[in-house]
Scaffold this active site. Structure first.
Site, PDB file in Angstrom:
ATOM      1  CG  ASP A  41      -9.238 -16.876 -27.528  1.00 20.87           C
ATOM      2  OD1 ASP A  41      -8.086 -17.590 -27.764  1.00 20.87           O
ATOM      3  OD2 ASP A  41      -9.767 -16.419 -27.747  1.00 20.87           O
ATOM      4  CB  ILE A  42      -4.903 -20.358 -26.813  1.00 20.49           C
ATOM      5  CG1 ILE A  42      -5.323 -18.527 -28.984  1.00 20.49           C
ATOM      6  CG2 ILE A  42      -5.136 -21.767 -27.490  1.00 20.49           C
ATOM      7  CD1 ILE A  42      -3.696 -19.328 -29.751  1.00 20.49           C
ATOM      8  N   GLY A  66     -11.027 -12.831 -28.929  1.00 25.27           N
ATOM      9  CA  GLY A  66     -10.871 -12.695 -29.914  1.00 25.27           C
ATOM     10  C   GLY A  66     -11.961 -10.830 -30.071  1.00 25.27           C
ATOM     11  CD  GLN A  67     -12.486  -6.995 -34.852  1.00 19.77           C
ATOM     12  OE1 GLN A  67     -12.120  -7.580 -35.825  1.00 19.77           O
ATOM     13  NE2 GLN A  67     -12.973  -5.282 -35.237  1.00 19.77           N
ATOM     14  CE  LYS A  84     -11.673 -16.421 -42.612  1.00 13.31           C
ATOM     15  NZ  LYS A  84     -11.925 -17.094 -41.829  1.00 13.31           N
ATOM     16  CE1 TYR A 120      -8.866 -14.419 -42.715  1.00 16.72           C
ATOM     17  CE2 TYR A 120      -9.399 -12.609 -44.317  1.00 16.72           C
ATOM     18  CZ  TYR A 120      -9.469 -13.873 -42.554  1.00 16.72           C
ATOM     19  OH  TYR A 120     -10.477 -13.010 -42.561  1.00 16.72           O
ATOM     20  CG  ASP A 156      -4.526 -25.036 -29.251  1.00 10.75           C
ATOM     21  OD1 ASP A 156      -4.712 -24.146 -30.308  1.00 10.75           O
ATOM     22  OD2 ASP A 156      -2.730 -25.643 -29.304  1.00 10.75           O
TER      23      ASP A 156
HETATM   24  C1  AKB Z   1      -8.472  -8.893 -42.655  1.00 11.05           C
HETATM   25  O1  AKB Z   1      -8.688  -7.579 -43.177  1.00 11.05           O
HETATM   26  O2  AKB Z   1      -8.227  -9.799 -42.889  1.00 11.05           O
HETATM   27  C2  AKB Z   1     -10.479  -9.373 -42.430  1.00 11.05           C
HETATM   28  C3  AKB Z   1     -11.049  -9.499 -43.244  1.00 11.05           C
HETATM   29  C4  AKB Z   1     -11.905  -8.467 -44.171  1.00 11.05           C
HETATM   30  O3  AKB Z   1     -11.451 -10.930 -42.834  1.00 11.05           O
HETATM   31  N1  AKB Z   1     -10.921  -8.490 -41.133  1.00 11.05           N
END
Ligand code: AKB
Length: 318
Positions: free
Chosen positions: A34-35, A11-12, A146, A142, A52
């Site tokens: 990674d997957i 990933g990034q 978090k 998200y 995974d």
């Molecule tokens: C997103 O945009 O979802 C992420 C972040 C700020 O966690 N880059």
């Protein structure tokens, strides 16, 4: 010698972090997983395995067999994608973290890194120089995952003495691997479109200011936090970490200094609401004090490097 497992190495963040950690700890001691397949340099410079994180047994076996002492768990569904598949995103983001925390408790992994995000903040959070401790009422799946993750990290530290460390990343900008499914992704996409077509249609409004960071700063900060003396760390949920803040209009103006005929148009979508619920700038004085964090790259530095590197990658002058 530490044996390090990177989950999400394709990933990034993972694709840059794996290379940086291999330079410090030795190629054979940093296990990338990674997957999906990683970039060529990750594949060629050390061990890589398809793994995974949702497969708990496979993860346990891997950690025990390779005598892993540190885990960087970078796999997650980002803000934009998570809104499309809320239950799936919650399951992936939460279950994976909990199984790693439990694994650390059971087999004695020494240190864990887990990324949080500015997405833990919400509409009730002060937007300018958002403090370390403040209202955190996220309104995205998200962000909720978090925030819950931060609480779990602190809980496992307090209750089981698991040395978990975490950063609330702002939008990360890099040229190696494109981000996927985030709200801050426009600030990476814009470079590809600027070089290819000299124009870009942005999914956020022109004046939407967000906290951002160039990937080399993020990698340096992450390693610095992981190498810091545990006794100096006062935050066991997640540290605010900041570098630069800008709007789509401001980054476009900076790009125009290099590509005179570059034009940007705006067509905001559902990610506008997400962006508007996030801070514009972050107060990261606790990170600066506890583990000496400081950023290096300004917006003009970053734009110059991004244009050069992406034009090399695309084999196209701008
Ligand atoms: C997103 O945009 O979802 C992420 C972040 C700020 O966690 N880059």
């Amino acid at each position: 010698m530490d044996k390090i497992l990177i989950i999400g190495a394709s990933g990034q963040i993972g694709s840059d972090l794996t290379i940086a950690l291999r330079e410090i700890f030795g190629n054979e001691n940093v296990f990338a997983t990674d997957i999906k397949q990683p970039p060529q340099d990750v594949l060629e410079s050390g061990p890589f395995q398809i793994l995974d994180v949702m497969n708990e047994n496979a993860l346990n076996d891997f950690v025990v067999k390779n005598k892993i002492t540190q885990i960087y768990h970078l796999a997650a569904v980002l803000s934009g994608n998570a809104e499309k598949l809320p239950s799936k995103a919650w399951e992936i983001n939460m279950k994976s973290l909990l199984s790693i925390l439990n694994l650390a408790k059971e087999v004695g992994v020494k240190k864990i890194f887990w990324p949080s995000s500015i997405a833990v903040f919400g509409n009730t959070t002060p937007k300018i120089r958002t403090p370390q401790l403040t209202y955190t009422e996220p309104n995205t799946v998200y962000g909720i995952s978090k925030l819950a993750g931060e609480r779990w990290c602190e809980y496992y530290y307090n209750k089981y003495n698991i040395d978990v460390r975490s950063i609330r990343y702002p939008g990360l900008i890099s040229y190696k691997t494109e981000a996927g499914g985030g709200t801050t992704d426009y600030a990476v996409e814009i470079f590809y479109e600027a070089i290819k077509f000299h124009k870009y249609e942005c999914f956020l409004k022109e004046d939407t200011v967000l906290p951002m960071m160039f990937m080399p700063d993020a990698i340096e900060g992450t390693i610095k936090l992981m190498e810091a003396d545990s006794n100096k760390l006062t935050i066991r949920s997640s540290y605010n970490m900041a570098a630069i803040s800008f709007s789509p209009k401001e980054i476009a103006e900076e790009i125009k200094k290099h590509i005179n005929d570059f034009t940007i148009t705006y067509n905001p979508d559902f990610r506008q609401n997400i962006a508007e619920s996030w801070p514009q700038s972050i107060d990261d004085s606790v990170a600066r004090k506890d583990w000496d964090w400081q950023h290096k790259y300004s917006l003009p530095d970053m734009v110059q490097i991004m244009l050069n590197e992406i034009s090399k990658k695309l084999g196209k002058n701008y």
